[in-house]
Design an enzyme around this catalytic site. Structure first.
Site, PDB file in Angstrom:
ATOM      1  N   CYS A  42       0.786  -1.228   0.000  1.00  0.00           N
ATOM      2  CA  CYS A  42       0.000   0.000   0.000  1.00  0.00           C
ATOM      3  C   CYS A  42       0.821   1.283   0.000  1.00  0.00           C
ATOM      4  O   CYS A  42       2.011   1.301   0.283  1.00  0.00           O
ATOM      5  CB  CYS A  42      -0.972   0.030   1.173  1.00  0.00           C
ATOM      6  SG  CYS A  42      -1.905  -1.494   1.388  1.00  0.00           S
ATOM      7  N   ARG A  88      -4.252   0.410  -2.163  1.00  0.00           N
ATOM      8  CA  ARG A  88      -4.051  -0.890  -1.526  1.00  0.00           C
ATOM      9  C   ARG A  88      -3.449  -1.937  -2.444  1.00  0.00           C
ATOM     10  O   ARG A  88      -3.889  -2.108  -3.583  1.00  0.00           O
ATOM     11  CB  ARG A  88      -5.375  -1.423  -0.983  1.00  0.00           C
ATOM     12  CG  ARG A  88      -5.176  -2.683  -0.133  1.00  0.00           C
ATOM     13  CD  ARG A  88      -6.462  -3.262   0.377  1.00  0.00           C
ATOM     14  NE  ARG A  88      -6.193  -4.379   1.288  1.00  0.00           N
ATOM     15  CZ  ARG A  88      -7.045  -5.370   1.550  1.00  0.00           C
ATOM     16  NH1 ARG A  88      -8.229  -5.379   0.991  1.00  0.00           N
ATOM     17  NH2 ARG A  88      -6.713  -6.329   2.380  1.00  0.00           N
ATOM     18  N   VAL A 110      -2.763  -8.224   0.379  1.00  0.00           N
ATOM     19  CA  VAL A 110      -1.876  -9.328   0.737  1.00  0.00           C
ATOM     20  C   VAL A 110      -2.502 -10.225   1.794  1.00  0.00           C
ATOM     21  O   VAL A 110      -2.414 -11.449   1.715  1.00  0.00           O
ATOM     22  CB  VAL A 110      -0.515  -8.771   1.246  1.00  0.00           C
ATOM     23  CG1 VAL A 110       0.366  -9.886   1.796  1.00  0.00           C
ATOM     24  CG2 VAL A 110       0.220  -8.053   0.117  1.00  0.00           C
ATOM     25  N   GLY A 117       2.091  -1.523   4.969  1.00  0.00           N
ATOM     26  CA  GLY A 117       3.043  -2.448   5.561  1.00  0.00           C
ATOM     27  C   GLY A 117       2.390  -3.684   6.140  1.00  0.00           C
ATOM     28  O   GLY A 117       1.247  -4.027   5.808  1.00  0.00           O
ATOM     29  N   GLU A 118       3.134  -4.332   7.019  1.00  0.00           N
ATOM     30  CA  GLU A 118       2.661  -5.561   7.647  1.00  0.00           C
ATOM     31  C   GLU A 118       3.076  -5.573   9.120  1.00  0.00           C
ATOM     32  O   GLU A 118       4.238  -5.308   9.443  1.00  0.00           O
ATOM     33  CB  GLU A 118       3.288  -6.799   6.972  1.00  0.00           C
ATOM     34  CG  GLU A 118       3.094  -6.887   5.473  1.00  0.00           C
ATOM     35  CD  GLU A 118       1.675  -7.191   5.045  1.00  0.00           C
ATOM     36  OE1 GLU A 118       0.856  -7.546   5.924  1.00  0.00           O
ATOM     37  OE2 GLU A 118       1.376  -7.058   3.849  1.00  0.00           O
ATOM     38  N   LEU A 164      13.925 -14.129  -2.994  1.00  0.00           N
ATOM     39  CA  LEU A 164      14.937 -13.626  -3.915  1.00  0.00           C
ATOM     40  C   LEU A 164      16.252 -14.293  -3.558  1.00  0.00           C
ATOM     41  O   LEU A 164      16.820 -14.036  -2.494  1.00  0.00           O
ATOM     42  CB  LEU A 164      15.051 -12.110  -3.811  1.00  0.00           C
ATOM     43  CG  LEU A 164      13.738 -11.343  -4.004  1.00  0.00           C
ATOM     44  CD1 LEU A 164      13.954  -9.851  -3.767  1.00  0.00           C
ATOM     45  CD2 LEU A 164      13.152 -11.591  -5.394  1.00  0.00           C
ATOM     46  N   VAL A 195      18.652 -13.303 -10.430  1.00  0.00           N
ATOM     47  CA  VAL A 195      18.943 -12.439 -11.566  1.00  0.00           C
ATOM     48  C   VAL A 195      20.304 -12.812 -12.151  1.00  0.00           C
ATOM     49  O   VAL A 195      21.243 -13.133 -11.427  1.00  0.00           O
ATOM     50  CB  VAL A 195      18.913 -10.947 -11.165  1.00  0.00           C
ATOM     51  CG1 VAL A 195      20.043 -10.603 -10.207  1.00  0.00           C
ATOM     52  CG2 VAL A 195      18.965 -10.055 -12.389  1.00  0.00           C
TER      53      VAL A 195
END
Length: 613
Positions: free
Chosen positions: A2, A50, A53, A78-79, A261, A291
């Site tokens: 968000c 928003r 999640v 955030g979370e 990642l 990557v």
């Protein structure tokens, strides 16, 4: 994840300012592609975009709690990873919940604890709460500064937003950069709380800002504190593992596809293994992304990148059993002016990490096609002492930001020698700024009784990395990921882990004679031996001469057009480097190409008024 924004004014009616609020909120579209919401009252206007999640159908914002004395309204990004535990506690205290979202937990937490809700949250977040019962705004940012939050004081209130662009979209805010802002841009040292834009401030990590009719106040609810470390090495290693396990377990909670990642380094590999265990318990396989670049056979090791990521990543994939994706980038993608425009626009700043920003953006764009949430290993090097310069005696002894010294700098030079020296050393006095900022930073570090000189010095090392360099890296990760609507979580930034490791002595951080000794010991049973023993390699970059040649071509166009960006550089040196053979271009010349191209885009997109004194 968000994006949030808002406007508080005590001497005008904001109920009629829907257009201004919409314009500010619209700038957060990339941060929140799934939904938009606004809320207006006479003194407060809040906006929200928003990215869904958790509780995809609930958690609509701004979220309002109606009380007998007036509304309490939250706009939140955030979370809160401990929202389940907090919800249970709040239920015991008599609260009821309409949704399964962490947003409602934060709102109810404020109703229960007021500003003390800051002490209850664990996670990454930036939020604004309008308390209509007392006409008060509370802005709150997480302890490490993982999520950004800016504010701009007005004559009768404040304007705020997740990013500077939200504030700059306000019709009464001018995009002005003064001498202090330019100095911040060129110094590659982040001062907590400062923005490059005149009149705009950043809520410091671990701080909250309170605004009411009596004025604006900012205070810290958390900071790194020094304490004697009493655990032995074995106990410390075990505790590091426990804290890391707990952080990962809380951060693989989502109602959308998630991934890791994976670079094949110690940090991301550990997260992959730990996440794999927890997801397997739910019958899920971990997705991983790495990557890489075209023509990997052209790789040439150097002192900062001694090995390629891909071979080590593949070993982890086989060891853990992940569903893996290699994202291979070519020189044309990396040098694409539209990609550069996207990254510079996302940063709101001209100077970042050049090609590394472009490749990160392209990586995240590819990841977003498969996942909405990704885990990343940010902060491990800052916390555990992973960078090569942590272990260089000359750098250890220099009273200067270590990454500045390690770049081959002295107080009279700069990593990009092609910057106009009259600007760098004269008008901006960047060397003097470095000295001033470093002295200010180390002066605020609490001492530990009995700590010897070397331990004190290395505590300074860790402190300035955590309070300056980490901020730049977290900001980069946030901007590049949110530019494509991807939420990146950073489990090693859990403040409990940071606090614990910060206070372990340097001798324990290097007990096996290597970098990141504690982390290596804590996760070695999870990983292939080759990964455990791998020497730290910085984020990869392409070694394609065709990429450098394309940079030269684009810089030559700027020179030919006499673009305004060129005046900030040594024109003769820039011209010479742009005309040289691409394989003969020095690293600082290549960095100069990246910077002048970024600056040109920023000047075109943002059109700032630059006021140098």
């Amino acid at each position: 994840m968000c994006g949030i924004t808002g406007w508080i004014a005590f001497r005008r009616d904001l109920s009629a300012e829907q257009a201004a609020l919409d314009a500010m909120t619209a700038t957060m579209l990339c941060r929140g592609p799934d939904a938009e919401g606004t809320w207006l009252s006479p003194s407060a206007a809040l906006g929200h975009r928003r990215l869904s999640v958790i509780d995809l159908t609930g958690g609509v914002q701004p979220m309002v709690a109606q009380t007998p004395d007036g509304p309490v309204v939250l706009t939140y990004s955030g979370e809160a990873y401990n929202f389940v535990e907090l919800r249970d506690e709040l239920r015991r205290r008599g609260h009821t919940f309409r949704t399964a979202s962490d947003t409602e937990v934060v709102l109810r937490g404020y109703l229960e604890w007021g500003e003390g809700v800051a002490d209850q949250l664990t996670g990454m977040y930036a939020l604004g709460i309008w308390d209509g019962r007392v006409d008060r705004l509370v802005l709150l940012r997480d302890r490490l500064g993982i999520k950004p939050l800016y504010y701009y004081e007005t004559e009768d209130g404040v304007i705020f937003g997740s990013e500077a662009k939200a504030i700059l979209a306000h019709p009464e805010v001018e995009p002005v950069v003064d001498t202090d802002g330019m100095r911040e841009l060129f110094a590659f040292v982040k001062e907590p709380g400062r923005s490059v834009w005149a009149g705009m401030r950043e809520v410091k990590p671990g701080n909250l800002v309170v605004l009411d009719r009596s004025g604006l106040r900012e205070r810290a609810y958390w900071r790194l504190e020094a304490a004697e470390h009493r655990d032995d090495t074995e106990t410390t290693v075990r505790r590091v593992r426990e804290l890391l396990e707990d952080s990962v377990q809380h951060q693989v909670v989502a109602d959308v596809p998630q991934c890791v990642l994976l670079s094949g380094g110690l940090d991301s590999s550990a997260l992959t293994a730990l996440a794999g265990r927890h997801l397997a318990e739910r019958g899920e396989r971990t997705r991983t992304f790495t990557v890489d670049f075209e023509q990997p056979e052209a790789f040439r090791p150097d002192e900062l990148r001694g090995s390629q990521d891909a071979p080590f990543a593949r070993e982890v994939v086989e060891h853990v059993g992940t569903v893996h994706h290699d994202i291979r980038l070519d020189h044309q993608e990396l040098a694409n002016p539209e990609v550069r425009r996207a990254t510079v626009s996302a940063r709101d700043l001209p100077f970042g990490f050049g090609e590394a920003d472009n490749s990160l953006y392209l990586l995240f764009k590819a990841v977003r096609e498969h996942s909405t949430v990704a885990l990343s290993g940010e902060s491990a090097d800052e916390i555990f002492g992973g960078y090569p310069w942590f272990h260089h005696p000359t750098v250890q002894q220099a009273p200067m930001f270590p990454w500045v010294t390690a770049s081959g700098l002295s107080p009279k030079s700069h990593p990009t020698k092609l910057i106009n020296p009259e600007l760098l050393v004269g008008t901006l006095d960047v060397p003097g700024y470095w000295q001033q900022r470093y002295a200010q930073s180390v002066a605020e570090i609490p001492a530990v009784p009995g700590e010897d000189e070397h331990e004190r010095r290395m505590r300074e090392f860790c402190y300035v990395h955590l309070t300056s360099l980490l901020g730049m890296l977290l900001d980069r990760k946030d901007r590049m990921s949110m530019a494509v609507g991807l939420e990146v979580r950073v489990p090693i930034c859990d403040h409990r882990l940071v606090e614990y490791v910060y206070n372990t002595p340097w001798s324990m951080k290097t007990f096996d004679g290597r970098e990141k000794s504690l982390l290596r010991a804590a996760v070695q049973d999870l990983l292939p031996r080759s990964v455990v023993e791998r020497v730290k390699a910085l984020y990869p970059h392409t070694q394609e001469t065709r990429y450098v040649r394309e940079l030269q071509r684009q810089v030559a166009e700027l020179l030919s057009d006499d673009h305004r960006a060129v005046e900030f550089f040594d024109r003769d040196a820039l011209t010479k480097a742009a005309r040289g053979l691409p394989e003969a271009v020095e690293p600082d010349e290549r960095e100069a190409f990246e910077r002048v191209l970024d600056l040109a885009v920023w000047l075109d997109v943002r059109r700032p008024t630059i006021k140098l004194s």
